[in-house]
Design an enzyme around this catalytic site. Structure first.
Site, short mmCIF file in Angstrom:
data_model
loop_
_atom_site.label_atom_id
_atom_site.label_comp_id
_atom_site.label_asym_id
_atom_site.label_seq_id
_atom_site.Cartn_x
_atom_site.Cartn_y
_atom_site.Cartn_z
N CYS A 1 0.81 -1.22 0.00
CA CYS A 1 0.00 0.00 0.00
C CYS A 1 0.85 1.27 0.00
CB CYS A 1 -0.92 -0.05 1.21
SG CYS A 1 -1.83 1.45 1.51
N LYS B 1 -1.85 7.22 -5.87
CA LYS B 1 -2.69 8.41 -5.65
C LYS B 1 -1.88 9.69 -5.84
CE LYS B 1 -5.27 5.56 -5.57
NZ LYS B 1 -5.13 4.10 -5.58
N GLU C 1 -9.48 -6.33 -22.17
CA GLU C 1 -10.16 -7.00 -21.03
C GLU C 1 -10.81 -8.29 -21.51
OE1 GLU C 1 -10.75 -6.71 -17.57
OE2 GLU C 1 -11.98 -8.48 -17.95
N HIS D 1 -25.50 23.06 1.89
CA HIS D 1 -25.60 23.57 0.52
C HIS D 1 -24.58 24.68 0.32
CE1 HIS D 1 -27.36 24.84 -3.25
NE2 HIS D 1 -27.28 26.09 -2.82
P1 FAD Z 1 0.74 -5.80 2.02
O1 FAD Z 1 0.49 -4.36 1.98
O2 FAD Z 1 1.02 -6.49 0.74
O3 FAD Z 1 1.97 -6.00 3.01
C1 FAD Z 1 2.56 -7.23 3.21
C2 FAD Z 1 3.96 -7.02 3.73
O4 FAD Z 1 4.50 -8.26 4.13
C3 FAD Z 1 4.94 -6.49 2.69
O5 FAD Z 1 5.60 -5.36 3.19
C4 FAD Z 1 5.92 -7.63 2.45
O6 FAD Z 1 7.24 -7.18 2.18
C5 FAD Z 1 5.85 -8.34 3.77
N1 FAD Z 1 6.20 -9.77 3.71
C6 FAD Z 1 5.69 -10.72 2.89
N2 FAD Z 1 6.19 -11.93 3.19
C7 FAD Z 1 7.06 -11.75 4.22
C8 FAD Z 1 7.87 -12.61 4.98
N3 FAD Z 1 7.90 -13.93 4.78
N4 FAD Z 1 8.65 -12.06 5.94
C9 FAD Z 1 8.65 -10.73 6.19
N5 FAD Z 1 7.86 -9.87 5.52
C10 FAD Z 1 7.07 -10.37 4.55
N6 FAD Z 1 -6.08 -0.70 -1.77
C11 FAD Z 1 -6.92 0.25 -1.35
O7 FAD Z 1 -7.69 0.02 -0.41
N7 FAD Z 1 -6.95 1.49 -1.94
C12 FAD Z 1 -6.14 1.81 -2.97
O8 FAD Z 1 -6.18 2.93 -3.46
C13 FAD Z 1 -5.25 0.82 -3.44
N8 FAD Z 1 -4.41 1.10 -4.46
C14 FAD Z 1 -3.53 0.15 -4.88
C15 FAD Z 1 -2.71 0.44 -5.95
C16 FAD Z 1 -1.82 -0.49 -6.43
C17 FAD Z 1 -0.92 -0.15 -7.58
C18 FAD Z 1 -1.74 -1.76 -5.78
C19 FAD Z 1 -0.74 -2.79 -6.25
C20 FAD Z 1 -2.57 -2.08 -4.72
C21 FAD Z 1 -3.48 -1.13 -4.27
N9 FAD Z 1 -4.35 -1.39 -3.21
C22 FAD Z 1 -5.23 -0.44 -2.81
C23 FAD Z 1 -4.36 -2.69 -2.52
C24 FAD Z 1 -3.59 -2.58 -1.19
O9 FAD Z 1 -2.27 -2.19 -1.45
C25 FAD Z 1 -3.60 -3.91 -0.47
O10 FAD Z 1 -4.93 -4.37 -0.30
C26 FAD Z 1 -2.96 -3.79 0.90
O11 FAD Z 1 -1.63 -3.33 0.82
C27 FAD Z 1 -2.97 -5.14 1.64
O12 FAD Z 1 -2.39 -4.99 2.88
P2 FAD Z 1 -1.67 -6.20 3.63
O13 FAD Z 1 -1.19 -5.65 4.92
O14 FAD Z 1 -2.57 -7.37 3.65
O15 FAD Z 1 -0.44 -6.62 2.70
P1 NAI Z 2 -8.65 -6.64 -10.67
O1 NAI Z 2 -9.06 -7.96 -10.18
O2 NAI Z 2 -9.30 -5.42 -10.17
O3 NAI Z 2 -8.81 -6.58 -12.26
C1 NAI Z 2 -8.19 -7.49 -13.10
C2 NAI Z 2 -8.89 -7.45 -14.44
O4 NAI Z 2 -8.13 -8.20 -15.36
C3 NAI Z 2 -10.28 -8.07 -14.40
O5 NAI Z 2 -11.16 -7.21 -15.04
C4 NAI Z 2 -10.11 -9.38 -15.14
O6 NAI Z 2 -11.28 -9.80 -15.80
C5 NAI Z 2 -9.02 -9.01 -16.13
N1 NAI Z 2 -8.22 -10.13 -16.62
C6 NAI Z 2 -7.79 -11.22 -15.93
N2 NAI Z 2 -7.06 -12.02 -16.74
C7 NAI Z 2 -7.03 -11.42 -17.97
C8 NAI Z 2 -6.42 -11.73 -19.22
N3 NAI Z 2 -5.71 -12.83 -19.36
N4 NAI Z 2 -6.60 -10.88 -20.23
C9 NAI Z 2 -7.33 -9.76 -20.09
N5 NAI Z 2 -7.91 -9.41 -18.93
C10 NAI Z 2 -7.76 -10.22 -17.89
O7 NAI Z 2 -7.07 -6.61 -10.45
P2 NAI Z 2 -6.02 -5.42 -10.52
O8 NAI Z 2 -6.56 -4.27 -11.27
O9 NAI Z 2 -4.75 -6.06 -10.97
O10 NAI Z 2 -5.89 -5.02 -9.01
C11 NAI Z 2 -5.46 -5.99 -8.03
C12 NAI Z 2 -6.04 -5.69 -6.69
O11 NAI Z 2 -5.54 -4.49 -6.16
C13 NAI Z 2 -7.55 -5.56 -6.76
O12 NAI Z 2 -8.10 -6.65 -6.02
C14 NAI Z 2 -7.89 -4.28 -6.09
O13 NAI Z 2 -8.78 -4.49 -5.03
C15 NAI Z 2 -6.56 -3.76 -5.53
N6 NAI Z 2 -6.46 -2.34 -5.89
C16 NAI Z 2 -7.34 -1.48 -5.32
C17 NAI Z 2 -7.34 -0.16 -5.68
C18 NAI Z 2 -8.35 0.75 -5.09
O14 NAI Z 2 -8.98 0.37 -4.11
N7 NAI Z 2 -8.50 1.96 -5.60
C19 NAI Z 2 -6.39 0.38 -6.65
C20 NAI Z 2 -5.55 -0.63 -7.23
C21 NAI Z 2 -5.59 -1.93 -6.82
#
Ligand code: FAD
Ligand code: NAI
Length: 467
Positions: A42, A51, A204, A446
């Site tokens: 995150c 963001k 998609e 408002h």
């Molecule tokens: P993580 O954040 O993945 O943290 C896990 C941690 O564990 C990592 O730091 C990793 O290094 C560590 N770890 C793993 N294995 C080990 C090990 N064996 N020993 C020690 N450390 C270890 N979610 C939202 O709600 N809003 C968003 O806007 C949003 N935007 C996103 C944008 C992108 C590009 C991505 C990729 C994800 C986004 N997400 C968003 C999803 C969000 O990042 C995840 O849902 C969230 O980080 C999950 O939290 P977590 O604590 O479960 O795991």
């Molecule tokens: P996602 O699950 O949101 O979307 C993946 C998309 O790829 C789906 O529409 C799926 O149908 C499509 N797809 C799967 N296989 C495919 C293929 N072979 N060819 C073409 N399309 C295919 O996953 P995404 O966008 O990778 O995000 C991963 C996670 O991160 C999500 O679960 C989301 O919750 C979290 N995330 C949350 C954000 C937020 O809350 N604003 C921002 C970014 C990520």
């Protein structure tokens, strides 16, 4: 040697929040993190850096296309990619340091290195350099999150074929960007690079974007993105990516009629979902069971199949969202302290941080139809909202879905600038089992965009005033 009450593996939003809450409740807590910085996906490569770029690119686009209409004459804005990336890096840095400070403040001990569970009550920490050591602990919490999912033929090199991590680090906007997957990452990061000048095509597999979101919302939102000149190839699967000639040639095939096509790209972003991350944890040796999708199996109290070992966040079932992981972290820590921790999975908001934003909480109309639930609905467009007009943000609408029998609000869906902030009044209402009438009779300031939420609630009983 210290025996901890709780050792948390992974300091993402799930893990660090659980550690702080447990410390607040009087436990002696350690965290193990393999990354150099805390905050997990995150803060380091997910929510926060994306963001920062979404905000900066949005301002860039507004300066180019909106300022003139509001009487602000400027020359065409110029992109300073290095400075924009600097803004993103500073934001990340400040946030990860904030977590380090909070862990220290709460007297949580940090161990840097790969955490492996060698037995219940024992976590071996193997740093990149130096000796491994074993942390003794009464309870272990797995909060190891998730990692990028890939498919054969879509090997990620983080240069031409990138994951979200690479897409947050590009040195310049690619001329042509192909995004595989019209999910949250694809649409958010596709939007960033489109605003900065890339020609973006989203491929998609399904016949719609944003699976899981309300289909009426998704359809309307896709139209808005098309107007922004994002191209979509729906019902199409990528069959291969050829990077031998410099850029990439992306082969796609229609899932409807098998017709093939080829797209040229400078960069391909693979955003087809994420997989639970359990590598190196040694779960098979201690007998922690996984489900058929590789997620750690837990009961309603976050307990795994092994006593004293718990799991939360992206690595278990449920939406992969930071706030879901955080709330599970709090609930799990409270349960370990003998309290009644709880997460209401029916009221977890989801937000797509594009322009306009898409925000949703509770059931979609599709889900209500499928479940055979009798419902009423009210919608209200932002074109009829004064504040939206004043800000030239008239795109979008609010939809309130309520139970036909009791009027209890079952779902709220908003497409609008700032929808991600507006959704929370619906979340609070739903936590208290509120009705559409409660929402409709609550005085809203408002002029605010939130008045559209009230009007949509009024529209449930066909008594919206401004429509
Ligand atoms: P993580 O954040 O993945 O943290 C896990 C941690 O564990 C990592 O730091 C990793 O290094 C560590 N770890 C793993 N294995 C080990 C090990 N064996 N020993 C020690 N450390 C270890 N979610 C939202 O709600 N809003 C968003 O806007 C949003 N935007 C996103 C944008 C992108 C590009 C991505 C990729 C994800 C986004 N997400 C968003 C999803 C969000 O990042 C995840 O849902 C969230 O980080 C999950 O939290 P977590 O604590 O479960 O795991
Ligand atoms: P996602 O699950 O949101 O979307 C993946 C998309 O790829 C789906 O529409 C799926 O149908 C499509 N797809 C799967 N296989 C495919 C293929 N072979 N060819 C073409 N399309 C295919 O996953 P995404 O966008 O990778 O995000 C991963 C996670 O991160 C999500 O679960 C989301 O919750 C979290 N995330 C949350 C954000 C937020 O809350 N604003 C921002 C970014 C990520």
């Amino acid at each position: 040697m210290t025996t901890y009450d709780l050792t948390v593996i992974g300091t993402g939003p799930g893990g660090y929040v659980a550690a702080i809450r447990a410390a607040q409740l009087g436990m002696k807590v350690a965290v193990v993190e393999k990354r150099a910085t805390h905050g997990g996906t995150c803060l380091n490569v997910g929510c926060i850096p994306s963001k920062a770029l979404l905000h900066a690119s949005e301002l860039f686009e507004e300066a180019e296309h909106e300022f003139g209409a509001m009487g602000i004459k400027i020359d065409s804005p110029k992109l300073d990619m290095k400075a924009m990336m600097g803004h993103k890096d500073e934001t990340v840095d400040a946030n990860v340091k904030g977590v380090e400070f909070l862990l220290k403040k709460n007297k949580v001990d940090t161990f840097h290195g790969l955490g492996t569970i060698t037995a219940p009550g024992k976590v071996q920490v193997t740093p990149d350099e130096g000796e491994a050591q074993t942390v003794e602990t009464r309870n272990i919490l797995i909060a190891t999150g998730s990692d990028v999912a890939t498919l054969p033929g879509m090997e990620i090199d983080e240069k031409v074929v990138v994951s979200s991590t690479g897409a947050l680090e590009l040195k310049e906007p690619p001329k042509k960007l192909v995004v595989v997957g019209a999910g949250v990452i694809g649409l958010e990061l596709g939007s960033v690079w489109r605003r900065l000048g890339s020609q973006v095509t989203v491929v998609e597999f399904l016949d719609r974007i944003l699976p899981g979101m309300d289909s009426e919302v998704a359809k309307n939102f896709q139209r808005m993105l098309k107007k922004q000149k994002i191209d979509f190839k729906l019902s199409s699967k990528v069959t291969g990516i050829d990077t031998s000639g410099g850029g990439a040639k992306v082969s796609i095939e229609s899932v409807k009629n098998g017709k093939t096509d080829e797209l040229e790209a400078d960069v391909v972003l693979v955003a087809i979902g994420r997989r639970p991350y359990t590598d190196g944890l040694g779960l098979d040796k201690v007998g922690v069971e996984l489900d058929d999708r590789g997620r750690v199996k837990t009961d309603a109290h976050f307990k795994t199949s092994v006593d004293g070992i718990y799991a939360i966040g992206d690595v278990i079932a449920g939406p992969m969202l930071a706030h879901k992981a955080e709330d599970e972290g709090v609930a799990c820590a409270e349960m370990l302290a003998g309290q009644v921790g709880h997460v209401n999975y029916d009221v977890i908001p989801g937000v797509v941080y594009t322009m306009p934003e898409v925000a949703s909480v509770g059931k979609t109309e599709d889900e209500l139809k499928e479940a055979g639930t009798a419902y009423t609905s009210g919608t209200f467009p932002f074109t009829a909202n004064g504040r939206a007009r004043a800000q030239r943000h008239t795109e979008g609408f609010v939809k309130v879905l309520a139970c036909a029998k009791t009027d209890r609000v079952l779902g709220v869906h908003i497409v609008a600038a700032g929808a991600g902030e507006m959704i929370h009044e619906a979340a609070v209402l739903m936590e208290f089992g509120g009705s559409s009438e409660d929402l409709a009779r609550t005085c809203h300031a408002h002029p605010t965009m939130s008045e559209a939420v009230k009007e949509a609630a009024m529209a449930v009983e066909k008594r919206a005033i401004h429509m």
